[in-house]
Enzyme design. Structure first.
Site, PDB file in Angstrom:
ATOM      1  N   LYS A  88      -2.214  -0.110  -0.631  1.00 42.86           N
ATOM      2  CA  LYS A  88      -1.695  -1.190  -1.391  1.00 42.86           C
ATOM      3  C   LYS A  88      -2.764  -1.905  -2.166  1.00 42.86           C
ATOM      4  O   LYS A  88      -2.499  -2.296  -3.385  1.00 42.86           O
ATOM      5  CB  LYS A  88      -0.796  -2.106  -0.628  1.00 42.86           C
ATOM      6  CG  LYS A  88       0.189  -1.324   0.140  1.00 42.86           C
ATOM      7  CD  LYS A  88       1.686  -2.133   0.066  1.00 42.86           C
ATOM      8  CE  LYS A  88       2.677  -1.230   0.610  1.00 42.86           C
ATOM      9  NZ  LYS A  88       2.638  -0.430   1.817  1.00 42.86           N
TER      10      LYS A  88
HETATM   11  C1  LIG Z   1       3.565   0.558   2.091  1.00 39.30           C
HETATM   12  C2  LIG Z   1       3.112   1.583   2.934  1.00 39.30           C
HETATM   13  C3  LIG Z   1       3.855   2.760   2.766  1.00 39.30           C
HETATM   14  C4  LIG Z   1       5.264   3.168   2.072  1.00 39.30           C
HETATM   15  O1  LIG Z   1       5.008   2.914   0.867  1.00 39.30           O
HETATM   16  P1  LIG Z   1       6.032   2.668  -0.223  1.00 39.30           P
HETATM   17  O2  LIG Z   1       5.568   2.607  -1.556  1.00 39.30           O
HETATM   18  O3  LIG Z   1       6.700   1.405   0.100  1.00 39.30           O
HETATM   19  O4  LIG Z   1       7.160   3.830  -0.229  1.00 39.30           O
HETATM   20  C5  LIG Z   1       3.443   4.043   3.622  1.00 39.30           C
HETATM   21  N1  LIG Z   1       2.455   3.775   4.274  1.00 39.30           N
HETATM   22  C6  LIG Z   1       1.595   2.497   4.451  1.00 39.30           C
HETATM   23  C7  LIG Z   1       0.581   2.664   5.320  1.00 39.30           C
HETATM   24  C8  LIG Z   1       1.995   1.507   3.745  1.00 39.30           C
HETATM   25  O5  LIG Z   1       1.306   0.342   3.898  1.00 39.30           O
END
Ligand SMILES: *Cc1c(COP(=O)(O)O)cnc(C)c1O
Length: 462
Positions: free
Chosen positions: A112
């Protein structure tokens, strides 16, 4: 570039407006009116370039009306300078034709950061120019919140409020949200689950009086600017494995469908992606839907991959929009049905989804077993989300197409599960090793829209 809503009833916006707005006023999600296509030559030219230059080439057509060229280059440079790896998104080989794309070298150790660090810089520049300030409100199952706080802390034009489900995020995730001392950071522990937090944020956006009063802005994965930032590493990874001359497939540990949807955009832009594989944990609404069982909400069951403990994947609406032939009223109707529990996907739309997406679901035991075997066979200590991806990828591999699994978080972000599976305690990178000593600051709050809105109104800076 103009941006339009998936529900077809909101005004068209520029990139900057769509970014600052988040959710469209008709309840829909913004998308570019058309997706720019890169030529084979342009894609081939990306191989070997620094990540920042690939980022510029991929994103420029989307933002060009809102930012100047040099301004945008400087924004990208600032966004990724705090990463702990010069490649930003290094690719590692796991076994024959299976690769891991490491997306956890940012300041909060999850993918993210790629989007959030960029969006922080974009907001800063845009708000300064406008002489405005905004209130950012986000819901998190753990990683979004810490990434948002890290990206916006200390910025004077922004207050950031993050709602997370009390007791349902890992200790590292919680501490990353509660330990920044900046006065514009507000962590709220909600008595509810992630879907409650996400629903509260949606309701705040639909409460126009509140929304306008506090100048609400959203940075959840519904924000198209976040999706856009994530498109970049699909290009960097595919180009380093031979695209556009060779196809690749991706497996993506999925919750809100933001990360994998970025892969779909990359494919629409001309990147030769064979399959996009959705990997879910036991919260498998997407796997059920892509298996033809309709999109019906269940209860969220806490898992060892908590960032994917989601029953309603907000970005799936964007995939549905394309699967339904860009028909905003059809999407609007589906979303109304979802309020009453769910909907069946039409046969035509199902076929469109299956042209691009596969899916798989992984149990808790399989996740633990995969962490153990990745360490034993490839000397890689992986986080539980990544393990979900690896397991599904192994089940969906084609002999002649390289498979790239997105490694979405650093194992040290989920030490309990990793240690349980492997008997190895994953250490935090040294740059954040004092996390457990820093004091925490958090407000526990009822799962009640009025109480949350009231708290926000009372705590924004004047
Ligand atoms: C947010 C997240 C996901 C999922 O990603 P999306 O974009 O919500 O599908 C998977 N793994 C981790 C570690 C995350 O932080």
């Amino acid at each position: 570039m103009k941006y339009i809503s998936t529900r077809g009833q909101a005004p068209e916006l520029t990139f900057e407006e769509a970014m600052l707005t988040g959710l469209a006023r008709d309840g829909g999600l913004y998308l570019p009116a058309e997706i720019p296509v890169m030529s084979q030559e342009e894609i081939a030219a990306l191989a070997g370039l620094p990540y920042e230059e690939i980022a510029f080439s991929v994103m420029w057509p989307y933002v060009s009306g809102s930012f100047a060229k040099d301004e945008f280059k400087a924004i990208i440079a600032r966004a990724y300078e705090g990463f702990g790896h010069d490649a930003r998104a290094p690719l590692k080989q796991l076994n024959e034709n299976h690769f891991l794309l490491e997306l956890f070298h940012g300041p909060t150790l999850a993918f993210k950061d790629f989007a959030m660090q960029l969006i922080g810089q974009l907001f800063q520049v845009a708000l300064k120019r406008r002489g405005e300030r905004v209130t950012i409100v986000g819901a998190t199952s753990g990683d979004t919140g810490s990434a948002a706080i890290e990206a916006f802390r200390g910025l004077d034009a922004v207050d950031v409020f993050i709602l997370f489900p009390h007791g349902r995020v890992s200790e590292v995730q919680r501490r990353q949200m509660t330990t920044p001392a900046d006065s514009n950071v507000h962590a709220l522990a909600v008595d509810g689950d992630f879907d409650d937090c996400q629903a509260a944020v949606k309701d705040m956006f639909n409460d126009f009086e509140f929304r306008d009063g506090v100048k609400l802005a959203g940075v959840n994965s519904i924000n198209f600017a976040r999706v856009l930032a994530q498109v970049v590493y699909y290009f960097s990874a595919a180009a380093s494995l031979g695209a556009p001359h060779r196809k690749v497939s991706f497996t993506v540990p999925t919750g809100n469908f933001g990360d994998i949807f970025a892969g779909y955009i990359a494919k629409c832009m001309g990147l030769p992606i064979d399959r996009l594989v959705v990997a879910t944990n036991q919260n498998d609404i997407l796997h059920r839907c892509l298996s033809g069982q309709g999109y019906f909400k269940g209860d969220t069951i806490p898992s060892i991959s908590p960032s994917m403990d989601i029953q309603v994947s907000s970005n799936f609406e964007r995939a549905l929009y394309y699967a339904y032939g860009e028909d905003g009223s059809a999407v609007s109707q589906l979303m109304d049905e979802l309020k009453n529990g769910g909907f069946n996907v039409s046969q035509g739309a199902m076929e469109a989804l299956r042209e691009n997406f596969d899916s798989g679901r992984v149990s808790e035991d399989e996740t633990l077993a995969t962490i153990k075997s990745a360490l034993a066979h490839s000397a890689e200590l992986v986080c539980p989300h990544t393990a979900v991806g690896i397991k599904v990828a192994e089940d969906h591999r084609a002999a002649d197409v390289p498979m790239i699994t997105l490694a979405t978080a650093h194992p040290a972000k989920f030490p309990a599960a990793v240690e349980k599976a492997s008997d190895v305690h994953p250490p935090l990178p040294s740059r954040m090793s004092d996390l457990y000593e820093r004091p925490e600051r958090v407000t526990r709050i009822a799962n009640d829209l009025g109480a949350i809105e009231d708290h926000i109104k009372r705590h924004i800076a004047e």
